[in-house]
Enzyme design. Structure first.
Site, mmCIF file in Angstrom:
data_model
loop_
_atom_site.group_PDB
_atom_site.id
_atom_site.type_symbol
_atom_site.label_atom_id
_atom_site.label_comp_id
_atom_site.label_asym_id
_atom_site.label_seq_id
_atom_site.Cartn_x
_atom_site.Cartn_y
_atom_site.Cartn_z
ATOM 1 N N ASP A 40 1.178 -1.673 0.248
ATOM 2 C CA ASP A 40 0.110 0.139 -0.301
ATOM 3 C C ASP A 40 0.640 1.063 0.095
ATOM 4 O O ASP A 40 1.851 1.050 0.690
ATOM 5 C CB ASP A 40 -0.327 -0.285 1.257
ATOM 6 N N GLU A 53 1.594 -0.478 -4.583
ATOM 7 C CA GLU A 53 0.837 1.155 -5.386
ATOM 8 C C GLU A 53 1.027 1.929 -5.596
ATOM 9 O O GLU A 53 1.642 2.996 -4.533
ATOM 10 C CB GLU A 53 -0.909 1.126 -4.563
#
Ligand SMILES: *[C@@H]1O[C@H](CO)[C@@H](O)[C@H](O)[C@H]1NC(C)=O
Ligand SMILES: *[C@@H]1O[C@H](CO)[C@@H](O)[C@H](O)[C@H]1NC(C)=O
Length: 512
Positions: free
Chosen positions: A212, A248
Site C-alpha cells: 500500500d 501501489e
C-alpha cells in the site's frame, strides 16, 4: 537494472514478479473487507472450482477504530500494531483461512500497510481492533513498539507536515499522506519491525503482498525491507520461492514519480489501465474500441510483466485514489461486464478482479457523501457474513462481482488461453471489435449503437461452441447462445446493440 539481471542467477536480486499462483490459474480476486471465515469458505466452495488463483485480502493487522463516522472502510489503512486482529477476524481465523485456501490451491495476498501508522488526530487510548494502547499525539505505539523517533517529522519539509505538492518527490515520500503518521523507513529498526510483520505472514503461508502507498516510500527503503523477507512456506510453495510483490504506485502521468521507479522491487499497479478502459467503453473523449488494437504498452502502460491490472479498485470505485469519473464499477454493470471481459481476454498484465460491498451511494453536488461507509455490519458493529443465495449470488449487500457468470466465465477463459498470443484482431473502425488468443479462444464486442452481423476468423478448430457470456456449458449442452465455427475457422456473430451483454466469448473448453 543491468546489474540486477546479472545477479539474478546467483540469487542476489530480489524482485519478485511471479504471482505464485498455481499453473493455469491466472487471476486473483480482491475480496474487499470480507471476514477470514467467509474467505476460507469461498476458496473451497467457489474460487478453487472456478480456477481463481488467489485472493487479495484487506489489511489483517490491528487498526484504529474511528467513530465520528462509524467505522469507515479506510480505518483499516490506519495501523496501530502488527497484531493480526481486525473486523475480518483474529489470528486463529486468519491462519485457518490461509491453510484452507492454500490446501485448495488458492493463495492469499496481503494488503500491507507499511508506509504509515494512524492519522495524527486519532487521539490516544485503546480504540483499536485488538485493544492495544496508542497515542497518536506523542507517536507512541507500544504494541509494536514505535516511538516518536521512528517517524519522519524531522525529515518532512512541507509547512503543514502533510504532502502539499505532488511535484516535490521528497514531500511525497517524507511527509504525511493526508495526516497519516509517516514511518521513518530509512531506520533499520523500523525496517526490521515491518519485515518481522511480513515474515510472520509468510510463515503462516501467504503468497505475496500488495504494498500500500508504495509511491509514498523511497524505492530503496521498500527494497531494504524486502531484502529481509524469507522465502515462502515450503508446506505449499517450492523451496526458494519469493513472495509476489505488487506496489501501489498511482501514476496517471504528469508527476515526477513513475511506476518504473519501483520495478526493482516487483510489479506495480497500472492505474492508467482502468482509467483508459473506462473512457473507451464509455465512449468519452472521442475514444472507441477500435483504438484498443494496440492496448497495453502501446497506450503508455508499464511493460506487461511489470503490471498488475484491474478495471476498478476499492479506492477508485468510490472516487478515492485515482482514475476519476471514467472508472467503471458494478454500479454501471452493463459496461462493467464488457470492461472486465476485455481485460480478462487480453494478454496484457496480471489481472485482479474486484469484489465489492454495496453502500448507500449518495451524490450531493457531484460528490458521494457516503464514500466512507464501511462494510455491511450488524448492529454490534461486526462485519456481516457473506450469505449465498440459491441462485449462487451473494446476500447481505455483498456484490460478489466475481460470481457474475460473465466475469467468472472470463476468469476461466483467461486460464484456458494462458500463453496463447493475441491474434485475429478485427474492428469496424468504431466500437465493434474482436480478437482471439491463438487457437484457444475468441471474443467479440458490439459497443456500437447498431446491431452487428459479421463473419469473423476465430482461429479456433471447427465445431459448435457455447458462448460463455450468455450461458454455461453443462453436460455437453449450452444454456446460452451457440457459435458454429466452420472448417476454415470462420464463424458468424450476431450481437444486438440492445443486448444486456453485447459481447460473446468462446474457448476450446466450452466446445460442445
Ligand atoms: C478468534 O475468533 C473466534 C471466532 O470469533 C473465537 O471463537 C476465538 O476464541 C478467537 N480466538 C482468539 C485467540 O481470540
Ligand atoms: C462498423 O461501423 C461503421 C461505422 O464506422 C458502420 O458503417 C458499419 O456498418 C459497422 N460495421 C458493421 C459490421 O456493423
Amino acid at each position: 537494472m543491468g546489474i540486477c539481471f546479472l545477479l539474478l542467477n546467483v540469487g542476489l536480486c530480489w524482485a519478485q514478479y511471479n504471482p505464485n499462483t498455481l499453473p493455469g490459474r491466472t487471476s486473483v480476486v480482491h475480496l474487499f473487507e470480507w471476514r477470514w471465515a467467509d474467505i476460507a469458505l469461498e476458496c473451497e466452495r467457489y474460487l478453487a472450482p472456478n480456477g481463481f488463483g488467489g485472493v487479495q485480502i484487506s489489511p489483517p493487522n490491528e487498526n484504529v477504530i474511528i467513530t465520528d463516522r462509524w467505522q469507515p472502510w479506510w480505518e483499516r489503512y490506519q495501523p496501530i500494531s502488527y497484531k493480526l486482529c481486525t473486523r475480518s477476524g483474529n489470528e486463529t481465523e486468519f491462519r485457518d483461512m490461509v491453510t484452507r485456501c492454500n490446501d485448495v490451491g488458492v493463495h492469499i495476498y496481503v494488503d500491507a500497510v507499511i508506509n504509515h501508522m494512524c492519522g495524527a488526530n486519532a487521539g490516544a487510548g485503546n480504540h483499536a481492533t485488538c485493544g492495544s494502547y496508542f497515542s497518536a499525539k506523542t507517536e507512541n505505539f507500544p504494541a509494536v513498539p514505535y516511538s516518536g523517533f521512528d517517524f519522519n517529522d524531522g525529515k518532512c519539509k512541507s509547512q503543514s507536515g502533510d504532502i502539499e505538492d505532488y511535484h516535490d518527490i521528497t514531500q511525497v515520500r517524507d511527509c504525511r499522506l493526508t495526516g497519516l503518521l509517516d514511518l521513518a523507513l530509512e531506520k533499520d529498526y523500523v525496517r526490521s519491525k515491518v519485515a518481522e510483520y511480513m515474515n510472520h505472514l509468510i510463515d503462516i503461508g501467504v503468497a505475496g503482498f500488495r504494498i500500500d502507498a508504495a509511491k509514498h516510500m523511497w524505492p530503496q527503503d521498500v527494497k531494504a525491507i524486502l531484502d529481509k523477507l524469507k522465502d515462502l512456506n515450503t508446506k505449499w510453495f517450492s523451496a526458494g520461492t519469493k513472495p509476489f510483490i505488487y506496489q501501489e504506485v498511482i501514476d496517471l502521468g504528469g508527476e515526477p514519480i513513475t511506476g518504473s521507479d519501483y520495478f526493482e522491487n516487483g510489479r506495480v499497479t497500472e492505474f492508467k489501465y482502468g482509467a483508459k478502459l473506462g473512457t473507451v467503453i464509455r465512449k468519452w473523449d472521442g475514444e472507441k474500441m477500435a483504438y484498443l488494437v494496440n492496448w497495453g504498452e502501446g497506450w503508455g502502460f508499464v511493460p506487461s510483466d511489470r503490471a498488475l491490472v484491474f478495471v476498478d479498485n476499492h479506492d477508485n470505485q468510490r472516487g478515492h485514489g485515482a482514475g476519476g469519473a471514467s472508472i467503471l464499477t458494478f454500479w454501471d454493470s452493463r459496461l462493467y461486464k464488457m470492461a472486465v471481459g476485455f481485460m480478462l481476454a487480453h494478454p496484457y498484465g496480471f489481472t485482479r478482479v474486484m469484489s465489492s460491498f454495496r453502500w448507500p451511494r449518495n451524490f450531493v453536488n457531484g460528490e458521494d457523501v457516503n464514500d466512507w461507509v464501511g462494510p455491511p455490519s450488524e448492529s454490534d458493529g461486526s462485519t456481516k457474513a457473506v450469505t449465498i443465495n440459491e441462485d449462487t449470488t451473494c446476500g447481505n449487500d455483498w456484490v460478489c462481482e466475481h460470481r457474475w457468470r460473465q466475469i467468472r466465465n472470463m476468469v476461466v477463459f483467461r486460464n484456458v488461453v494462458d500463453g496463447e498470443p493475441f491474434s485475429n484482431w478485427w474492428d469496424n473502425d468504431s466500437n465493434q471489435v474482436a480478437f482471439g488468443r491463438g487457437s484457444k479462444g475468441f471474443i467479440v464486442f458490439n459497443n456500437d449503437d447498431w446491431d452487428m452481423n459479421v463473419d469473423l476468423q476465430t482461429g479456433l478448430p471447427a465445431g459448435t461452441y457455447c458462448d460463455v457470456i450468455s450461458g454455461d456449458k453443462e453436460d455437453n449442452r449450452c444454456t446460452g447462445s451457440q457459435v458454429y465455427v466452420s472448417e476454415d475457422g470462420l464463424a458468424n456473430f450476431q450481437i444486438s446493440s440492445q443486448a444486456e451483454d453485447p459481447f460473446m466469448a468462446i474457448h476450446v473448453n466450452a466446445k460442445l
